[in-house]
Design a protein around this motif. Structure first.
Motif, PDB file in Angstrom:
ATOM      1  N   ALA A 254       0.819  -1.207   0.000  1.00 55.28           N
ATOM      2  CA  ALA A 254       0.000   0.000   0.000  1.00 55.28           C
ATOM      3  C   ALA A 254       0.852   1.256   0.000  1.00 55.28           C
ATOM      4  CB  ALA A 254      -0.936  -0.003   1.208  1.00 55.28           C
ATOM      5  N   ALA A 255       1.977   1.217   0.710  1.00 55.78           N
ATOM      6  CA  ALA A 255       2.852   2.383   0.751  1.00 55.78           C
ATOM      7  C   ALA A 255       3.524   2.629  -0.593  1.00 55.78           C
ATOM      8  CB  ALA A 255       3.906   2.203   1.847  1.00 55.78           C
ATOM      9  N   GLU A 256       3.819   1.554  -1.323  1.00 56.58           N
ATOM     10  CA  GLU A 256       4.511   1.702  -2.604  1.00 56.58           C
ATOM     11  C   GLU A 256       3.569   2.130  -3.724  1.00 56.58           C
ATOM     12  OE1 GLU A 256       6.335  -2.057  -3.248  1.00 56.58           O
ATOM     13  OE2 GLU A 256       7.913  -1.748  -1.749  1.00 56.58           O
ATOM     14  N   ARG A 257       2.313   1.695  -3.655  1.00 55.22           N
ATOM     15  CA  ARG A 257       1.363   2.013  -4.713  1.00 55.22           C
ATOM     16  C   ARG A 257       0.359   3.052  -4.224  1.00 55.22           C
ATOM     17  NH1 ARG A 257      -3.356  -1.845  -7.289  1.00 55.22           N
ATOM     18  NH2 ARG A 257      -4.235  -0.279  -8.696  1.00 55.22           N
ATOM     19  N   LYS A 258       0.273   4.174  -4.895  1.00 52.93           N
ATOM     20  CA  LYS A 258      -0.675   5.225  -4.551  1.00 52.93           C
ATOM     21  C   LYS A 258      -1.957   4.998  -5.349  1.00 52.93           C
ATOM     22  CE  LYS A 258       2.875   8.628  -3.414  1.00 52.93           C
ATOM     23  NZ  LYS A 258       3.407   9.986  -3.668  1.00 52.93           N
ATOM     24  N   LEU A 259      -2.936   4.390  -4.715  1.00 60.01           N
ATOM     25  CA  LEU A 259      -4.178   4.039  -5.381  1.00 60.01           C
ATOM     26  C   LEU A 259      -4.949   5.293  -5.784  1.00 60.01           C
ATOM     27  CD1 LEU A 259      -5.598   1.380  -6.083  1.00 60.01           C
ATOM     28  CD2 LEU A 259      -6.953   1.658  -4.002  1.00 60.01           C
ATOM     29  N   PHE A 260      -5.451   5.295  -7.016  1.00 61.30           N
ATOM     30  CA  PHE A 260      -6.244   6.384  -7.606  1.00 61.30           C
ATOM     31  C   PHE A 260      -5.441   7.667  -7.829  1.00 61.30           C
ATOM     32  CE2 PHE A 260      -9.370   4.063  -4.815  1.00 61.30           C
ATOM     33  CZ  PHE A 260      -9.923   3.322  -5.839  1.00 61.30           C
ATOM     34  N   ALA A 261      -4.129   7.595  -7.702  1.00 62.24           N
ATOM     35  CA  ALA A 261      -3.322   8.802  -7.880  1.00 62.24           C
ATOM     36  C   ALA A 261      -3.410   9.331  -9.313  1.00 62.24           C
ATOM     37  CB  ALA A 261      -1.861   8.519  -7.518  1.00 62.24           C
ATOM     38  N   GLN A 262      -3.616   8.462 -10.293  1.00 63.48           N
ATOM     39  CA  GLN A 262      -3.640   8.880 -11.693  1.00 63.48           C
ATOM     40  C   GLN A 262      -4.940   9.556 -12.097  1.00 63.48           C
ATOM     41  OE1 GLN A 262      -2.757   5.387 -13.981  1.00 63.48           O
ATOM     42  NE2 GLN A 262      -0.627   5.265 -13.286  1.00 63.48           N
ATOM     43  N   ILE A 263      -6.009   9.352 -11.340  1.00 64.67           N
ATOM     44  CA  ILE A 263      -7.305   9.902 -11.761  1.00 64.67           C
ATOM     45  C   ILE A 263      -7.907  10.868 -10.748  1.00 64.67           C
ATOM     46  CG2 ILE A 263      -7.802   7.852 -13.139  1.00 64.67           C
ATOM     47  CD1 ILE A 263      -9.663   6.917 -10.916  1.00 64.67           C
ATOM     48  N   ARG A 264      -7.244  11.107  -9.625  1.00 61.53           N
ATOM     49  CA  ARG A 264      -7.820  11.989  -8.602  1.00 61.53           C
ATOM     50  C   ARG A 264      -8.012  13.412  -9.137  1.00 61.53           C
ATOM     51  NH1 ARG A 264      -8.692  10.569  -3.481  1.00 61.53           N
ATOM     52  NH2 ARG A 264      -7.793   8.596  -2.714  1.00 61.53           N
ATOM     53  N   HIS A 265      -7.157  13.849 -10.015  1.00 61.51           N
ATOM     54  CA  HIS A 265      -7.292  15.201 -10.550  1.00 61.51           C
ATOM     55  C   HIS A 265      -8.350  15.293 -11.636  1.00 61.51           C
ATOM     56  CE1 HIS A 265      -4.631  13.115 -13.335  1.00 61.51           C
ATOM     57  NE2 HIS A 265      -4.865  14.048 -14.230  1.00 61.51           N
ATOM     58  N   LEU A 266      -8.910  14.159 -12.039  1.00 61.27           N
ATOM     59  CA  LEU A 266      -9.917  14.138 -13.103  1.00 61.27           C
ATOM     60  C   LEU A 266     -11.320  13.866 -12.569  1.00 61.27           C
ATOM     61  CD1 LEU A 266      -7.925  12.050 -15.755  1.00 61.27           C
ATOM     62  CD2 LEU A 266      -8.212  14.546 -15.657  1.00 61.27           C
ATOM     63  N   VAL A 267     -11.436  13.233 -11.444  1.00 61.57           N
ATOM     64  CA  VAL A 267     -12.735  12.939 -10.858  1.00 61.57           C
ATOM     65  C   VAL A 267     -12.601  12.947  -9.337  1.00 61.57           C
ATOM     66  CG1 VAL A 267     -12.343  10.442 -10.893  1.00 61.57           C
ATOM     67  CG2 VAL A 267     -14.684  11.325 -10.869  1.00 61.57           C
ATOM     68  N   GLU A 268     -13.651  13.391  -8.668  1.00 61.53           N
ATOM     69  CA  GLU A 268     -13.629  13.455  -7.206  1.00 61.53           C
ATOM     70  C   GLU A 268     -13.903  12.063  -6.622  1.00 61.53           C
ATOM     71  OE1 GLU A 268     -15.795  15.805  -3.479  1.00 61.53           O
ATOM     72  OE2 GLU A 268     -16.314  16.266  -5.558  1.00 61.53           O
ATOM     73  N   ILE A 269     -12.947  11.541  -5.884  1.00 58.61           N
ATOM     74  CA  ILE A 269     -13.056  10.219  -5.268  1.00 58.61           C
ATOM     75  C   ILE A 269     -12.835  10.356  -3.767  1.00 58.61           C
ATOM     76  CG2 ILE A 269     -12.134   7.879  -5.143  1.00 58.61           C
ATOM     77  CD1 ILE A 269     -11.287   8.080  -7.988  1.00 58.61           C
ATOM     78  N   GLU A 270     -13.802   9.890  -3.003  1.00 58.92           N
ATOM     79  CA  GLU A 270     -13.643   9.855  -1.547  1.00 58.92           C
ATOM     80  C   GLU A 270     -13.220   8.450  -1.146  1.00 58.92           C
ATOM     81  OE1 GLU A 270     -16.153  10.911   2.534  1.00 58.92           O
ATOM     82  OE2 GLU A 270     -16.703  11.779   0.597  1.00 58.92           O
ATOM     83  N   THR A 271     -12.232   8.362  -0.255  1.00 61.65           N
ATOM     84  CA  THR A 271     -11.671   7.075   0.145  1.00 61.65           C
ATOM     85  C   THR A 271     -11.840   6.887   1.635  1.00 61.65           C
ATOM     86  OG1 THR A 271     -10.013   7.307  -1.600  1.00 61.65           O
ATOM     87  CG2 THR A 271      -9.634   5.619   0.036  1.00 61.65           C
ATOM     88  N   TRP A 272     -12.335   5.717   2.029  1.00 58.88           N
ATOM     89  CA  TRP A 272     -12.426   5.346   3.435  1.00 58.88           C
ATOM     90  C   TRP A 272     -11.503   4.157   3.686  1.00 58.88           C
ATOM     91  CZ3 TRP A 272     -18.456   5.350   4.496  1.00 58.88           C
ATOM     92  CH2 TRP A 272     -18.913   6.678   4.380  1.00 58.88           C
ATOM     93  N   LEU A 273     -10.809   4.196   4.803  1.00 57.42           N
ATOM     94  CA  LEU A 273      -9.904   3.118   5.189  1.00 57.42           C
ATOM     95  C   LEU A 273     -10.615   2.189   6.169  1.00 57.42           C
ATOM     96  CD1 LEU A 273      -7.167   1.714   5.305  1.00 57.42           C
ATOM     97  CD2 LEU A 273      -6.428   3.418   6.996  1.00 57.42           C
ATOM     98  N   VAL A 274     -10.704   0.911   5.806  1.00 58.34           N
ATOM     99  CA  VAL A 274     -11.355  -0.097   6.649  1.00 58.34           C
ATOM    100  C   VAL A 274     -10.279  -0.810   7.462  1.00 58.34           C
ATOM    101  CG1 VAL A 274     -12.852  -2.117   6.700  1.00 58.34           C
ATOM    102  CG2 VAL A 274     -13.150  -0.384   4.908  1.00 58.34           C
ATOM    103  N   ILE A 275     -10.400  -0.780   8.780  1.00 58.66           N
ATOM    104  CA  ILE A 275      -9.403  -1.388   9.659  1.00 58.66           C
ATOM    105  C   ILE A 275     -10.102  -2.354  10.620  1.00 58.66           C
ATOM    106  CG2 ILE A 275      -7.729   0.480   9.540  1.00 58.66           C
ATOM    107  CD1 ILE A 275      -8.868   1.578  12.127  1.00 58.66           C
TER     108      ILE A 275
END
Length: 432
Positions: A254-275
């Motif tokens: 997870a630290a190495e891969r930034k999920l949704f980093a390529q499209i965050r500037h194109l569409v609004e994405i809200e992310t919740w972390l499940v622990i």
């Protein structure tokens, strides 16, 4: 080794002489009174400036090896003695504090037994007063602890948009996604939500969503990558809710891969972390740090009923800035899923016996519940009240020109189970 003997009127005068002659690192080996005079023996590991001149190097080479061994052993003993004295001093100070503040000391010990960090426990009891009764002090501490856990009130479930759940493997992301979808369906209907999964790594990862989507009458779409998610979001109505399930990842991945980093500037994405509440405090800290790259805005705490020391989890939650949005304490889809309730969590963490929360989706009738995540025929009858969206049968050979078509009314729900996961094709989403 530099050992010196001092004579003084009292211990204060002796300590002054030792510091002046041998420095602050000197260790007192013994003290006694001889003819009314205090005699003190002190030693240092390295010779002081006033010590006798060092012997010539030639004499060192001829010094017996036994002498060097004895000096090394004496140095180790001095270090151990210094460490022991320091520990005894700390323990002595803590014991003295406990004698002066018995109420606070007893509560701090109880907090540590519940799994709370020792530093946090001492911080929490800082405002207690000794003239309070134990019940009053405990109640005040419980209230303070509950108010310290941050919570958030989400709006994405009402206004729509893209909401993605991220977290480690086995945290309960897929089950949480189904619960959030049901919350939306109860309020706005089945046509207001679409379920999406990006998990193509785990075998059969989409099966649970597939079953839920079939019963609830909502589409479940299996996407190839984040670009497909962007295309789907652009084709959807602004108030439509897209719930995204992601594959579980270790903290390192997870630290190495930034999920949704390529499209965050194109569409609004809200992310919740499940622990999960079953993680140890150290592991949970690693997870929170690693998933910062996904830019989560809130936390969902799952598996509370399986946690042995919930105090460890609350200690970690108090260390970070993300707020808690939902919590779950069982496997039932609806009854065991609740909005964040820090007072309830605090009581559980403190080992207080309380009834489990009874939660329902808002504005749902008492009979409209899902009691079994396996979706029995009775569950299917309940969810049949939600009008299903048109279905798309998935051909064996992809056909780019395929268009969306409603399922025949004569077909039963069981016959559509294999059709509830729709591989992404641009022509499919033209109607969204």
């Amino acid at each position: 080794m530099n050992v010196r003997r001092y004579q003084a009127k009292n211990m204060q005068d002796a300590m002054r002489q030792v510091r002046e002659q041998q420095g602050p690192d000197a260790v007192i080996l013994s003290s006694r009174r001889v003819d009314g005079v205090l005699e003190v023996v002190a030693a240092t590991e390295a010779p002081s400036e006033q010590a006798a001149p060092a012997r010539p190097s030639a004499s060192r080479s001829t010094r017996p090896a036994a002498v060097d061994s004895d000096l090394a052993a004496m140095r180790r003993e001095l270090r151990d003695l210094r460490s022991l004295l320091a520990q005894q001093q700390v323990l002595s100070e803590r014991d003295q504090w406990a004698v002066r503040h018995p109420l606070a000391a007893g509560i701090a010990e109880r907090l540590v037994e519940c799994g709370f960090d020792d530093g946090l426990a001492r911080s929490l009891i800082g405002g207690l007063q000794e003239d309070q009764t134990h019940d009053e002090a405990w109640s005040r501490l419980r209230t303070r602890l509950a108010a310290s856990v941050a919570t958030v009130q989400p709006s994405v479930l009402e206004r729509g948009g893209v909401l993605a759940l991220v977290g480690p493997t086995g945290a309960g992301k897929t089950t949480t996604l189904s619960r959030l979808a049901l919350h939306r369906i109860r309020r706005l209907g089945a046509d207001s939500v679409t379920l999406v999964t990006l998990d193509r790594q785990r075998i059969g990862a989409h099966k649970q969503l597939q079953a839920f989507g079939q019963m609830a009458g909502v589409p479940v779409i299996l996407l190839e990558n984040e670009r497909d998610l962007l295309s789907l979001a652009n084709r959807s109505a602004p108030d439509h809710l897209i719930l995204v399930d992601t594959e579980g990842r270790s903290a390192r991945d997870a630290a190495e891969r930034k999920l949704f980093a390529q499209i965050r500037h194109l569409v609004e994405i809200e992310t919740w972390l499940v622990i999960p509440a079953t993680h140890q405090a150290g592991v949970l800290r690693q997870v929170l740090k690693a998933f910062q790259s996904c830019e989560p805005s809130a936390l969902v705490l799952t598996k509370i009923d399986e946690s042995e020391r919930l105090g460890e989890i609350l200690s970690v939650l108090l260390e970070q800035h993300l707020g808690l949005v939902f919590q779950s304490d069982g496997q039932r889809i609806e009854e065991d899923f609740h909005k964040a309730d820090t007072a309830h969590l605090t009581r559980l963490a403190l080992g207080e016996s309380i009834p489990r929360l009874q939660s329902r989706a808002e504005n749902s009738p008492p009979s409209a519940t899902i009691e079994n995540p396996r979706f029995t025929p009775r569950d299917a009858a309940v969810l049949a009240r939600c009008e299903p969206l048109p279905r798309l049968s998935t051909p064996r050979t992809p056909n780019p020109s395929a268009q969306m078509a409603p399922a025949p009314s004569a077909m039963t729900r069981d016959s559509l189970v294999l059709e509830s996961v729709i591989p992404f094709r641009k022509s499919v989403h033209a109607a969204y």
